[in-house]
Scaffold this active site. Structure first.
Site, PDB file in Angstrom:
ATOM      1  N   ALA A  14       0.824  -1.207   0.000  1.00  0.00           N
ATOM      2  CA  ALA A  14       0.000   0.000   0.000  1.00  0.00           C
ATOM      3  C   ALA A  14       0.861   1.261   0.000  1.00  0.00           C
ATOM      4  CB  ALA A  14      -0.930  -0.008   1.212  1.00  0.00           C
ATOM      5  N   HIS A 497      -2.940 -13.188   5.618  1.00  0.00           N
ATOM      6  CA  HIS A 497      -3.968 -12.311   5.051  1.00  0.00           C
ATOM      7  C   HIS A 497      -4.660 -11.553   6.180  1.00  0.00           C
ATOM      8  CE1 HIS A 497      -4.154 -15.861   1.978  1.00  0.00           C
ATOM      9  NE2 HIS A 497      -3.036 -15.150   1.879  1.00  0.00           N
TER      10      HIS A 497
END
Length: 561
Positions: A14, A497
Protein backbone atom coordinates in the site's frame (compact mmCIF):
# COMPACT_ATOMS: atom_id res chain seq x y z
CA UNK A 1 13.69 18.03 10.52
CA UNK A 2 12.17 17.19 7.15
CA UNK A 3 9.14 19.01 5.77
CA UNK A 4 6.86 17.57 3.10
CA UNK A 5 3.37 17.68 1.68
CA UNK A 6 2.74 13.97 2.21
CA UNK A 7 4.29 11.60 4.73
CA UNK A 8 3.62 7.91 4.07
CA UNK A 9 4.30 5.59 7.00
CA UNK A 10 5.01 2.03 5.92
CA UNK A 11 6.67 0.97 2.66
CA UNK A 12 4.71 -2.23 1.96
CA UNK A 13 2.40 -2.78 -0.99
CA UNK A 14 0.00 0.00 0.00
CA UNK A 15 2.82 2.42 0.82
CA UNK A 16 4.49 1.73 -2.52
CA UNK A 17 1.24 2.57 -4.32
CA UNK A 18 0.74 5.76 -2.32
CA UNK A 19 4.32 6.95 -2.87
CA UNK A 20 4.19 6.28 -6.61
CA UNK A 21 0.82 7.95 -7.17
CA UNK A 22 1.29 10.99 -4.92
CA UNK A 23 4.75 11.75 -6.34
CA UNK A 24 3.31 11.87 -9.87
CA UNK A 25 2.60 15.54 -9.14
CA UNK A 26 6.08 17.16 -9.20
CA UNK A 27 4.78 20.02 -7.08
CA UNK A 28 4.15 17.74 -4.08
CA UNK A 29 7.02 16.70 -1.86
CA UNK A 30 6.52 13.11 -0.71
CA UNK A 31 8.36 11.21 2.02
CA UNK A 32 8.01 7.43 2.37
CA UNK A 33 9.23 5.98 5.69
CA UNK A 34 9.92 2.23 5.96
CA UNK A 35 11.31 0.44 9.03
CA UNK A 36 13.03 -2.25 6.97
CA UNK A 37 15.84 -2.32 4.45
CA UNK A 38 15.86 -0.70 1.03
CA UNK A 39 15.42 -2.64 -2.21
CA UNK A 40 17.13 -0.43 -4.82
CA UNK A 41 15.80 -1.06 -8.35
CA UNK A 42 19.35 -1.43 -9.65
CA UNK A 43 20.34 -3.96 -7.00
CA UNK A 44 17.37 -6.18 -6.07
CA UNK A 45 18.47 -9.23 -4.04
CA UNK A 46 18.21 -12.50 -5.93
CA UNK A 47 15.91 -14.07 -3.35
CA UNK A 48 13.39 -11.24 -3.79
CA UNK A 49 13.49 -11.51 -7.58
CA UNK A 50 13.03 -15.28 -7.49
CA UNK A 51 9.55 -16.34 -8.58
CA UNK A 52 9.47 -19.18 -6.03
CA UNK A 53 9.97 -16.94 -3.78
CA UNK A 54 13.08 -17.61 -1.75
CA UNK A 55 12.58 -14.34 0.15
CA UNK A 56 9.90 -16.01 2.29
CA UNK A 57 12.67 -17.88 4.08
CA UNK A 58 14.93 -14.90 4.79
CA UNK A 59 14.48 -13.70 8.40
CA UNK A 60 16.13 -10.36 7.57
CA UNK A 61 12.99 -9.34 5.69
CA UNK A 62 10.41 -9.70 8.48
CA UNK A 63 9.70 -8.19 11.89
CA UNK A 64 11.93 -10.23 14.22
CA UNK A 65 9.92 -10.44 17.44
CA UNK A 66 6.32 -10.51 16.27
CA UNK A 67 4.24 -13.30 17.83
CA UNK A 68 0.54 -14.06 17.62
CA UNK A 69 -2.06 -16.23 19.32
CA UNK A 70 -4.15 -18.20 16.82
CA UNK A 71 -6.99 -18.32 19.32
CA UNK A 72 -7.15 -16.32 22.54
CA UNK A 73 -4.24 -15.26 24.71
CA UNK A 74 -5.51 -17.52 27.47
CA UNK A 75 -5.97 -20.73 25.45
CA UNK A 76 -3.24 -20.73 22.78
CA UNK A 77 0.52 -20.11 22.88
CA UNK A 78 2.25 -17.17 21.24
CA UNK A 79 3.95 -18.26 18.00
CA UNK A 80 6.13 -16.43 15.50
CA UNK A 81 4.32 -14.70 12.65
CA UNK A 82 5.72 -13.28 9.42
CA UNK A 83 5.05 -9.67 8.49
CA UNK A 84 7.23 -7.96 5.92
CA UNK A 85 9.79 -5.46 7.21
CA UNK A 86 11.44 -4.39 3.98
CA UNK A 87 10.64 -1.96 1.18
CA UNK A 88 7.78 -3.69 -0.60
CA UNK A 89 6.54 -5.30 2.62
CA UNK A 90 4.61 -8.52 2.26
CA UNK A 91 4.66 -8.16 -1.52
CA UNK A 92 8.44 -8.66 -1.36
CA UNK A 93 8.30 -11.88 0.65
CA UNK A 94 4.97 -13.66 0.10
CA UNK A 95 3.66 -15.88 -2.69
CA UNK A 96 2.20 -13.10 -4.88
CA UNK A 97 -1.07 -14.90 -5.61
CA UNK A 98 -3.22 -12.30 -7.31
CA UNK A 99 -6.80 -13.03 -6.25
CA UNK A 100 -9.55 -10.41 -6.14
CA UNK A 101 -11.97 -12.21 -3.85
CA UNK A 102 -15.72 -12.33 -4.52
CA UNK A 103 -18.13 -9.55 -5.56
CA UNK A 104 -20.15 -10.34 -2.43
CA UNK A 105 -17.13 -9.36 -0.32
CA UNK A 106 -17.23 -5.78 -1.52
CA UNK A 107 -21.02 -5.49 -1.59
CA UNK A 108 -20.85 -6.49 2.10
CA UNK A 109 -18.36 -3.66 2.71
CA UNK A 110 -20.89 -1.18 1.35
CA UNK A 111 -23.66 -2.67 3.49
CA UNK A 112 -21.44 -2.34 6.57
CA UNK A 113 -21.10 1.40 6.05
CA UNK A 114 -18.27 1.71 3.53
CA UNK A 115 -20.28 3.60 0.93
CA UNK A 116 -18.64 3.58 -2.50
CA UNK A 117 -16.90 0.23 -1.98
CA UNK A 118 -19.38 -2.16 -3.61
CA UNK A 119 -18.14 -4.48 -6.37
CA UNK A 120 -19.12 -2.07 -9.14
CA UNK A 121 -17.10 0.64 -7.36
CA UNK A 122 -13.89 -1.35 -6.86
CA UNK A 123 -13.82 -3.19 -10.21
CA UNK A 124 -12.38 -0.16 -12.11
CA UNK A 125 -9.44 -0.11 -9.68
CA UNK A 126 -8.83 -3.85 -10.02
CA UNK A 127 -8.71 -3.28 -13.76
CA UNK A 128 -6.41 -0.27 -13.32
CA UNK A 129 -3.74 -2.16 -11.39
CA UNK A 130 -3.45 -5.27 -13.56
CA UNK A 131 -1.92 -6.28 -16.87
CA UNK A 132 -3.60 -9.67 -17.24
CA UNK A 133 -1.61 -11.83 -19.63
CA UNK A 134 -4.31 -14.50 -20.08
CA UNK A 135 -7.72 -12.78 -20.19
CA UNK A 136 -9.16 -9.54 -21.53
CA UNK A 137 -12.62 -7.96 -21.72
CA UNK A 138 -14.68 -5.75 -19.44
CA UNK A 139 -13.56 -7.52 -16.25
CA UNK A 140 -9.82 -7.19 -16.85
CA UNK A 141 -7.13 -4.59 -17.36
CA UNK A 142 -4.24 -4.89 -19.80
CA UNK A 143 -1.84 -2.06 -19.07
CA UNK A 144 -1.58 -1.76 -15.29
CA UNK A 145 1.63 -2.03 -13.27
CA UNK A 146 1.08 -5.63 -12.07
CA UNK A 147 1.36 -8.42 -14.67
CA UNK A 148 -0.96 -11.36 -13.86
CA UNK A 149 -0.22 -14.90 -15.09
CA UNK A 150 -1.60 -18.38 -14.57
CA UNK A 151 0.35 -21.59 -14.88
CA UNK A 152 -0.68 -23.29 -18.15
CA UNK A 153 -2.49 -26.58 -17.73
CA UNK A 154 0.28 -28.52 -19.48
CA UNK A 155 2.67 -27.31 -16.73
CA UNK A 156 0.48 -28.37 -13.83
CA UNK A 157 2.06 -30.71 -11.33
CA UNK A 158 0.98 -34.37 -11.19
CA UNK A 159 -0.72 -33.57 -7.88
CA UNK A 160 -2.73 -30.71 -9.41
CA UNK A 161 -3.91 -32.87 -12.31
CA UNK A 162 -4.89 -35.73 -10.02
CA UNK A 163 -6.82 -33.42 -7.70
CA UNK A 164 -8.66 -31.95 -10.68
CA UNK A 165 -9.96 -35.43 -11.55
CA UNK A 166 -11.07 -35.97 -7.97
CA UNK A 167 -12.83 -32.60 -7.85
CA UNK A 168 -14.64 -33.39 -11.10
CA UNK A 169 -15.79 -36.74 -9.69
CA UNK A 170 -17.25 -34.86 -6.72
CA UNK A 171 -19.23 -32.54 -8.97
CA UNK A 172 -16.94 -29.53 -9.25
CA UNK A 173 -16.38 -27.87 -12.60
CA UNK A 174 -13.16 -26.25 -13.81
CA UNK A 175 -12.89 -22.48 -13.39
CA UNK A 176 -10.55 -21.00 -15.99
CA UNK A 177 -10.45 -17.47 -14.52
CA UNK A 178 -11.28 -17.21 -10.84
CA UNK A 179 -11.02 -13.39 -10.97
CA UNK A 180 -14.03 -13.20 -13.27
CA UNK A 181 -15.91 -16.48 -12.72
CA UNK A 182 -17.08 -16.52 -9.11
CA UNK A 183 -18.83 -19.86 -8.84
CA UNK A 184 -17.70 -22.98 -7.02
CA UNK A 185 -15.05 -25.06 -8.77
CA UNK A 186 -11.43 -26.05 -9.24
CA UNK A 187 -8.90 -23.59 -10.66
CA UNK A 188 -5.30 -22.47 -10.76
CA UNK A 189 -4.40 -19.42 -8.70
CA UNK A 190 -3.19 -16.40 -10.71
CA UNK A 191 0.18 -14.94 -9.73
CA UNK A 192 1.62 -11.44 -10.08
CA UNK A 193 4.90 -12.08 -11.88
CA UNK A 194 6.94 -11.65 -15.01
CA UNK A 195 8.05 -14.80 -16.88
CA UNK A 196 11.31 -14.99 -14.94
CA UNK A 197 10.90 -12.79 -11.84
CA UNK A 198 8.34 -11.70 -9.29
CA UNK A 199 6.28 -8.56 -9.82
CA UNK A 200 5.71 -7.25 -6.32
CA UNK A 201 4.06 -3.90 -5.67
CA UNK A 202 7.37 -2.68 -4.29
CA UNK A 203 9.25 -3.51 -7.47
CA UNK A 204 6.57 -2.39 -9.94
CA UNK A 205 5.38 0.83 -8.29
CA UNK A 206 8.75 1.89 -6.83
CA UNK A 207 10.65 1.19 -10.02
CA UNK A 208 13.70 3.07 -11.23
CA UNK A 209 11.61 5.76 -12.90
CA UNK A 210 9.58 6.43 -9.75
CA UNK A 211 12.62 6.36 -7.48
CA UNK A 212 14.37 8.95 -9.66
CA UNK A 213 11.72 11.61 -8.98
CA UNK A 214 13.27 14.55 -7.19
CA UNK A 215 10.13 15.13 -5.10
CA UNK A 216 10.17 11.60 -3.61
CA UNK A 217 12.34 10.87 -0.58
CA UNK A 218 12.42 7.20 0.46
CA UNK A 219 13.67 6.75 4.04
CA UNK A 220 14.46 3.12 4.87
CA UNK A 221 15.50 1.65 8.24
CA UNK A 222 13.49 4.53 9.73
CA UNK A 223 11.16 3.39 12.50
CA UNK A 224 8.22 5.68 13.26
CA UNK A 225 7.68 5.90 17.02
CA UNK A 226 4.52 7.98 17.06
CA UNK A 227 2.32 10.25 15.01
CA UNK A 228 2.36 13.91 16.03
CA UNK A 229 -1.07 15.42 16.78
CA UNK A 230 -1.48 19.09 17.63
CA UNK A 231 -4.03 20.44 20.20
CA UNK A 232 -6.62 20.99 17.46
CA UNK A 233 -6.48 17.26 16.67
CA UNK A 234 -4.68 17.79 13.41
CA UNK A 235 -1.92 15.37 12.48
CA UNK A 236 1.22 17.33 11.64
CA UNK A 237 3.77 14.57 11.00
CA UNK A 238 5.65 11.93 12.95
CA UNK A 239 8.64 11.26 15.15
CA UNK A 240 10.94 8.50 13.96
CA UNK A 241 14.32 7.02 14.72
CA UNK A 242 16.94 6.12 12.13
CA UNK A 243 19.06 2.97 12.08
CA UNK A 244 21.89 4.51 14.10
CA UNK A 245 19.45 5.73 16.74
CA UNK A 246 19.31 9.31 15.51
CA UNK A 247 15.87 10.86 16.16
CA UNK A 248 14.17 12.63 13.28
CA UNK A 249 11.01 14.72 13.00
CA UNK A 250 9.02 14.88 9.79
CA UNK A 251 6.47 17.66 9.39
CA UNK A 252 3.76 16.91 6.85
CA UNK A 253 0.70 18.61 5.42
CA UNK A 254 -0.99 15.20 5.27
CA UNK A 255 0.01 11.81 6.71
CA UNK A 256 -0.93 8.47 5.15
CA UNK A 257 -0.70 5.38 7.32
CA UNK A 258 0.14 2.19 5.37
CA UNK A 259 1.88 0.06 7.99
CA UNK A 260 -0.52 -2.89 7.68
CA UNK A 261 -3.33 -4.37 9.74
CA UNK A 262 -1.05 -5.10 12.73
CA UNK A 263 1.31 -2.14 12.84
CA UNK A 264 -1.10 0.60 11.71
CA UNK A 265 -3.41 0.18 14.74
CA UNK A 266 -0.41 -0.31 17.04
CA UNK A 267 1.07 3.02 15.91
CA UNK A 268 -2.25 4.77 16.37
CA UNK A 269 -2.50 3.40 19.90
CA UNK A 270 1.04 4.49 20.73
CA UNK A 271 0.05 7.95 19.51
CA UNK A 272 -2.95 8.10 21.85
CA UNK A 273 -5.68 7.03 19.41
CA UNK A 274 -7.76 4.07 20.54
CA UNK A 275 -9.79 2.93 23.53
CA UNK A 276 -9.08 5.72 26.02
CA UNK A 277 -9.57 3.61 29.13
CA UNK A 278 -7.24 0.87 27.92
CA UNK A 279 -4.59 3.36 26.82
CA UNK A 280 -4.63 5.00 30.23
CA UNK A 281 -4.31 1.59 31.88
CA UNK A 282 -0.95 1.00 30.18
CA UNK A 283 0.38 4.49 30.86
CA UNK A 284 -0.40 6.21 27.55
CA UNK A 285 -2.15 9.57 27.31
CA UNK A 286 -5.33 9.33 25.25
CA UNK A 287 -5.72 11.92 22.51
CA UNK A 288 -8.79 10.54 20.75
CA UNK A 289 -11.19 7.86 21.96
CA UNK A 290 -11.76 5.48 19.05
CA UNK A 291 -12.39 2.03 20.57
CA UNK A 292 -12.43 0.31 17.17
CA UNK A 293 -8.68 0.77 16.70
CA UNK A 294 -7.13 -2.70 16.79
CA UNK A 295 -10.44 -4.55 16.91
CA UNK A 296 -12.16 -6.47 14.08
CA UNK A 297 -8.89 -8.34 13.33
CA UNK A 298 -9.35 -11.04 10.69
CA UNK A 299 -7.29 -13.69 8.95
CA UNK A 300 -7.94 -16.88 7.00
CA UNK A 301 -7.63 -19.98 9.25
CA UNK A 302 -5.73 -22.82 7.55
CA UNK A 303 -5.30 -26.49 8.51
CA UNK A 304 -2.91 -28.23 6.09
CA UNK A 305 -2.49 -31.97 5.60
CA UNK A 306 0.67 -33.25 3.90
CA UNK A 307 1.85 -36.38 2.13
CA UNK A 308 5.12 -37.64 0.69
CA UNK A 309 5.17 -37.49 -3.10
CA UNK A 310 6.19 -40.51 -5.11
CA UNK A 311 8.96 -40.19 -7.70
CA UNK A 312 6.27 -39.92 -10.39
CA UNK A 313 4.37 -37.33 -8.40
CA UNK A 314 7.14 -34.79 -7.89
CA UNK A 315 7.34 -31.45 -9.57
CA UNK A 316 11.00 -31.04 -8.72
CA UNK A 317 12.24 -28.67 -11.40
CA UNK A 318 13.98 -25.65 -9.95
CA UNK A 319 13.12 -22.12 -10.96
CA UNK A 320 9.40 -22.76 -10.79
CA UNK A 321 6.80 -20.33 -9.45
CA UNK A 322 4.90 -21.28 -6.29
CA UNK A 323 1.98 -22.35 -8.47
CA UNK A 324 -1.06 -23.63 -6.66
CA UNK A 325 -4.39 -25.03 -7.67
CA UNK A 326 -7.39 -24.31 -5.55
CA UNK A 327 -10.87 -25.61 -4.84
CA UNK A 328 -13.57 -23.07 -4.01
CA UNK A 329 -16.91 -24.13 -2.61
CA UNK A 330 -19.82 -22.86 -0.52
CA UNK A 331 -20.56 -24.23 2.93
CA UNK A 332 -24.24 -23.26 2.57
CA UNK A 333 -24.27 -22.62 6.30
CA UNK A 334 -27.01 -20.11 7.20
CA UNK A 335 -25.66 -16.59 7.09
CA UNK A 336 -22.50 -17.53 5.19
CA UNK A 337 -21.90 -16.08 1.69
CA UNK A 338 -21.18 -18.17 -1.43
CA UNK A 339 -17.58 -19.29 -1.93
CA UNK A 340 -16.77 -19.05 1.77
CA UNK A 341 -14.56 -22.18 1.73
CA UNK A 342 -11.34 -23.00 -0.07
CA UNK A 343 -8.66 -25.65 -0.35
CA UNK A 344 -5.07 -24.97 -1.41
CA UNK A 345 -3.36 -27.78 -3.34
CA UNK A 346 0.41 -27.49 -3.59
CA UNK A 347 3.54 -29.44 -4.26
CA UNK A 348 7.08 -27.98 -4.17
CA UNK A 349 6.42 -26.40 -0.77
CA UNK A 350 9.88 -25.25 0.32
CA UNK A 351 13.09 -24.33 -1.49
CA UNK A 352 15.08 -27.38 -0.35
CA UNK A 353 14.96 -31.03 -1.53
CA UNK A 354 12.56 -32.16 1.18
CA UNK A 355 10.13 -29.38 0.25
CA UNK A 356 10.02 -30.71 -3.30
CA UNK A 357 9.14 -34.16 -1.96
CA UNK A 358 6.00 -33.01 -0.14
CA UNK A 359 2.41 -32.30 -1.10
CA UNK A 360 0.05 -30.05 0.84
CA UNK A 361 -3.74 -29.97 0.80
CA UNK A 362 -5.06 -27.27 3.09
CA UNK A 363 -8.70 -26.34 3.77
CA UNK A 364 -9.11 -22.66 4.55
CA UNK A 365 -11.96 -20.45 5.82
CA UNK A 366 -12.27 -17.64 3.32
CA UNK A 367 -14.99 -15.73 5.16
CA UNK A 368 -14.30 -16.22 8.89
CA UNK A 369 -16.94 -15.02 11.33
CA UNK A 370 -14.60 -14.75 14.34
CA UNK A 371 -12.83 -11.51 15.18
CA UNK A 372 -9.54 -10.87 16.96
CA UNK A 373 -7.65 -7.88 18.27
CA UNK A 374 -4.34 -6.02 18.12
CA UNK A 375 -3.37 -4.24 21.34
CA UNK A 376 -0.29 -2.96 23.12
CA UNK A 377 1.43 -4.92 25.85
CA UNK A 378 1.05 -3.12 29.17
CA UNK A 379 4.57 -4.15 30.16
CA UNK A 380 6.17 -2.70 27.01
CA UNK A 381 3.92 -0.40 25.00
CA UNK A 382 6.82 0.38 22.63
CA UNK A 383 7.53 -3.29 21.93
CA UNK A 384 5.85 -5.71 19.54
CA UNK A 385 2.04 -5.52 19.49
CA UNK A 386 -0.01 -8.20 21.22
CA UNK A 387 -2.06 -10.09 18.61
CA UNK A 388 -4.86 -12.58 19.21
CA UNK A 389 -6.81 -13.81 16.18
CA UNK A 390 -9.48 -15.57 18.30
CA UNK A 391 -10.00 -18.30 15.71
CA UNK A 392 -13.20 -20.28 16.37
CA UNK A 393 -14.64 -17.73 18.76
CA UNK A 394 -17.66 -18.08 16.48
CA UNK A 395 -18.92 -21.67 16.50
CA UNK A 396 -19.73 -21.54 12.78
CA UNK A 397 -16.02 -21.28 11.99
CA UNK A 398 -15.27 -24.48 13.89
CA UNK A 399 -18.06 -26.33 12.13
CA UNK A 400 -16.87 -25.18 8.70
CA UNK A 401 -13.22 -25.99 9.36
CA UNK A 402 -14.11 -29.51 10.47
CA UNK A 403 -16.21 -29.98 7.33
CA UNK A 404 -13.36 -28.61 5.21
CA UNK A 405 -10.86 -30.99 6.77
CA UNK A 406 -13.20 -33.91 6.19
CA UNK A 407 -13.41 -32.91 2.53
CA UNK A 408 -9.61 -32.75 2.32
CA UNK A 409 -9.39 -36.21 3.91
CA UNK A 410 -11.92 -37.56 1.42
CA UNK A 411 -9.93 -36.20 -1.52
CA UNK A 412 -6.63 -37.44 -0.10
CA UNK A 413 -8.02 -40.97 0.26
CA UNK A 414 -8.95 -41.15 -3.41
CA UNK A 415 -7.44 -43.90 -5.55
CA UNK A 416 -6.45 -41.24 -8.11
CA UNK A 417 -3.77 -40.00 -5.70
CA UNK A 418 -2.06 -43.35 -5.15
CA UNK A 419 0.36 -42.94 -8.11
CA UNK A 420 1.16 -39.40 -6.89
CA UNK A 421 1.58 -39.54 -3.12
CA UNK A 422 1.37 -41.78 -0.08
CA UNK A 423 -1.02 -41.67 2.84
CA UNK A 424 -1.80 -38.22 4.19
CA UNK A 425 -0.84 -37.07 7.66
CA UNK A 426 -0.66 -33.88 9.69
CA UNK A 427 2.36 -32.52 11.49
CA UNK A 428 1.57 -31.39 14.99
CA UNK A 429 3.72 -28.46 16.10
CA UNK A 430 5.07 -28.11 12.57
CA UNK A 431 6.63 -24.79 13.63
CA UNK A 432 9.49 -26.86 15.03
CA UNK A 433 10.43 -27.75 11.45
CA UNK A 434 10.44 -24.15 10.22
CA UNK A 435 13.96 -23.56 11.52
CA UNK A 436 15.20 -25.88 8.77
CA UNK A 437 13.60 -23.65 6.11
CA UNK A 438 16.00 -20.74 6.55
CA UNK A 439 18.28 -20.51 3.54
CA UNK A 440 21.65 -22.08 4.34
CA UNK A 441 23.98 -24.76 3.05
CA UNK A 442 23.56 -26.71 6.29
CA UNK A 443 19.78 -26.79 5.99
CA UNK A 444 20.04 -27.77 2.33
CA UNK A 445 22.26 -30.71 3.28
CA UNK A 446 19.96 -31.85 6.10
CA UNK A 447 16.87 -31.65 3.91
CA UNK A 448 18.61 -33.55 1.11
CA UNK A 449 19.58 -36.31 3.52
CA UNK A 450 16.05 -36.70 4.89
CA UNK A 451 14.58 -36.68 1.38
CA UNK A 452 16.94 -39.50 0.39
CA UNK A 453 15.96 -41.47 3.49
CA UNK A 454 12.30 -41.08 2.52
CA UNK A 455 13.16 -42.51 -0.90
CA UNK A 456 15.36 -45.38 0.23
CA UNK A 457 13.83 -46.27 3.61
CA UNK A 458 10.49 -44.41 4.06
CA UNK A 459 9.80 -45.65 7.61
CA UNK A 460 13.23 -44.46 8.78
CA UNK A 461 12.84 -41.13 6.98
CA UNK A 462 9.46 -40.56 8.63
CA UNK A 463 11.00 -41.47 11.98
CA UNK A 464 13.56 -38.68 11.51
CA UNK A 465 10.82 -36.17 10.68
CA UNK A 466 8.74 -37.31 13.67
CA UNK A 467 11.59 -36.32 16.01
CA UNK A 468 10.57 -32.71 15.41
CA UNK A 469 6.80 -32.97 14.82
CA UNK A 470 4.41 -35.85 15.45
CA UNK A 471 2.96 -37.32 12.24
CA UNK A 472 -0.73 -38.13 12.77
CA UNK A 473 -2.61 -39.99 10.00
CA UNK A 474 -5.47 -37.92 8.59
CA UNK A 475 -7.71 -41.00 8.51
CA UNK A 476 -7.43 -41.39 12.30
CA UNK A 477 -8.60 -37.82 12.90
CA UNK A 478 -11.81 -37.89 10.91
CA UNK A 479 -13.19 -41.10 12.45
CA UNK A 480 -14.13 -39.43 15.74
CA UNK A 481 -15.82 -36.01 15.87
CA UNK A 482 -14.49 -35.23 19.35
CA UNK A 483 -10.92 -36.06 18.29
CA UNK A 484 -11.27 -33.93 15.17
CA UNK A 485 -12.69 -31.01 17.17
CA UNK A 486 -9.75 -31.04 19.55
CA UNK A 487 -7.29 -31.34 16.71
CA UNK A 488 -8.79 -28.41 14.80
CA UNK A 489 -8.73 -26.19 17.88
CA UNK A 490 -5.13 -27.01 18.74
CA UNK A 491 -3.51 -27.14 15.28
CA UNK A 492 -5.20 -24.61 12.99
CA UNK A 493 -2.83 -21.85 11.95
CA UNK A 494 -3.43 -18.85 9.73
CA UNK A 495 -2.34 -17.31 6.48
CA UNK A 496 -0.70 -13.86 6.24
CA UNK A 497 -3.97 -12.31 5.05
CA UNK A 498 -4.43 -9.87 7.93
CA UNK A 499 -7.15 -7.22 7.72
CA UNK A 500 -9.81 -5.16 9.43
CA UNK A 501 -8.24 -3.39 12.43
CA UNK A 502 -9.00 0.22 11.31
CA UNK A 503 -12.17 -0.57 9.48
CA UNK A 504 -14.15 1.81 7.34
CA UNK A 505 -17.65 2.80 8.42
CA UNK A 506 -20.17 5.54 8.95
CA UNK A 507 -19.25 8.55 11.04
CA UNK A 508 -21.78 7.60 13.71
CA UNK A 509 -20.52 4.02 14.06
CA UNK A 510 -18.56 3.82 17.34
CA UNK A 511 -16.54 0.83 16.09
CA UNK A 512 -15.52 2.47 12.81
CA UNK A 513 -12.04 4.00 12.64
CA UNK A 514 -11.98 5.68 9.22
CA UNK A 515 -14.65 6.97 6.89
CA UNK A 516 -15.10 5.50 3.37
CA UNK A 517 -12.41 7.86 2.08
CA UNK A 518 -9.89 6.44 4.56
CA UNK A 519 -9.87 9.60 6.72
CA UNK A 520 -9.49 8.88 10.41
CA UNK A 521 -12.69 9.86 12.18
CA UNK A 522 -11.99 12.65 14.68
CA UNK A 523 -8.58 13.71 13.32
CA UNK A 524 -7.63 16.01 10.48
CA UNK A 525 -4.90 15.34 7.91
CA UNK A 526 -4.57 11.58 8.55
CA UNK A 527 -5.60 8.88 6.09
CA UNK A 528 -5.27 5.11 6.47
CA UNK A 529 -4.86 3.29 3.15
CA UNK A 530 -3.97 -0.35 3.78
CA UNK A 531 -5.68 -3.69 4.55
CA UNK A 532 -6.58 -2.49 8.04
CA UNK A 533 -9.48 -0.43 6.62
CA UNK A 534 -11.23 -3.50 5.14
CA UNK A 535 -14.51 -4.16 7.01
CA UNK A 536 -14.16 -7.88 6.23
CA UNK A 537 -11.24 -9.85 4.83
CA UNK A 538 -11.84 -10.71 1.14
CA UNK A 539 -12.34 -14.32 0.06
CA UNK A 540 -8.81 -14.73 -1.23
CA UNK A 541 -5.21 -13.67 -0.79
CA UNK A 542 -5.05 -10.01 0.21
CA UNK A 543 -2.21 -8.79 -2.04
CA UNK A 544 -4.37 -7.59 -4.93
CA UNK A 545 -7.18 -6.17 -2.73
CA UNK A 546 -4.62 -4.21 -0.68
CA UNK A 547 -3.17 -2.63 -3.83
CA UNK A 548 -6.70 -1.85 -4.99
CA UNK A 549 -7.58 -0.21 -1.65
CA UNK A 550 -4.47 1.98 -1.76
CA UNK A 551 -5.12 3.02 -5.37
CA UNK A 552 -8.73 3.96 -4.63
CA UNK A 553 -8.06 5.85 -1.40
CA UNK A 554 -5.10 7.76 -2.84
CA UNK A 555 -7.11 8.64 -5.96
CA UNK A 556 -9.79 10.11 -3.71
CA UNK A 557 -7.18 11.99 -1.69
CA UNK A 558 -5.70 13.56 -4.81
CA UNK A 559 -9.13 14.44 -6.18
CA UNK A 560 -10.17 15.97 -2.87
CA UNK A 561 -7.14 18.16 -2.80
Amino acid sequence: MIECDYLIIGGGAAGAVAAARLSENPGDKVVLAEAGKDVPPENVPADILDIFPLSTFNPDYVWPDLKVHWRGRENSPAVSFQQGRILGGGSAVMGMWAVRGMPDDYDAWSQLGAAGWAWEDVLPYFRKIEADQDFAGDLHGGDGPLPIRRQPRDEWSPLARAMEKIAHRHGFRVIEDMNADFGDGYCVLPISRHPDRRASAGLEYLNASTRSRKNLNVLTEATVERIEIDPSRRVVGAKMRLRDGTPMDVRAGHTILTAGAIYSPALLQRSGVGDAERLQAIGLKPVLHRPGVGRNLQNHPLLPAVACLTREGRDARRGRPPASTYLRWSSNLPGMPPGDMGMYVRSYLVWHALGRHMAMVGPVLMRPASRGEVSLDGKDAQGSPSVAFNFFEDERDLQRMKDGFRKAALFLASRDLRPVCGDAFVLTNAAQLNRFNTLSAANAAKAWLVSKLLDIAPPFGKLVVSRFAEMVPVEALVRDDAVLTEFVLENTTGTNHVAGTCRMGRAGDPDAVVDPAGRLLGLDSLTVADASVMPTVPSGNTHLPTVMVAEKIVAGLRQGR
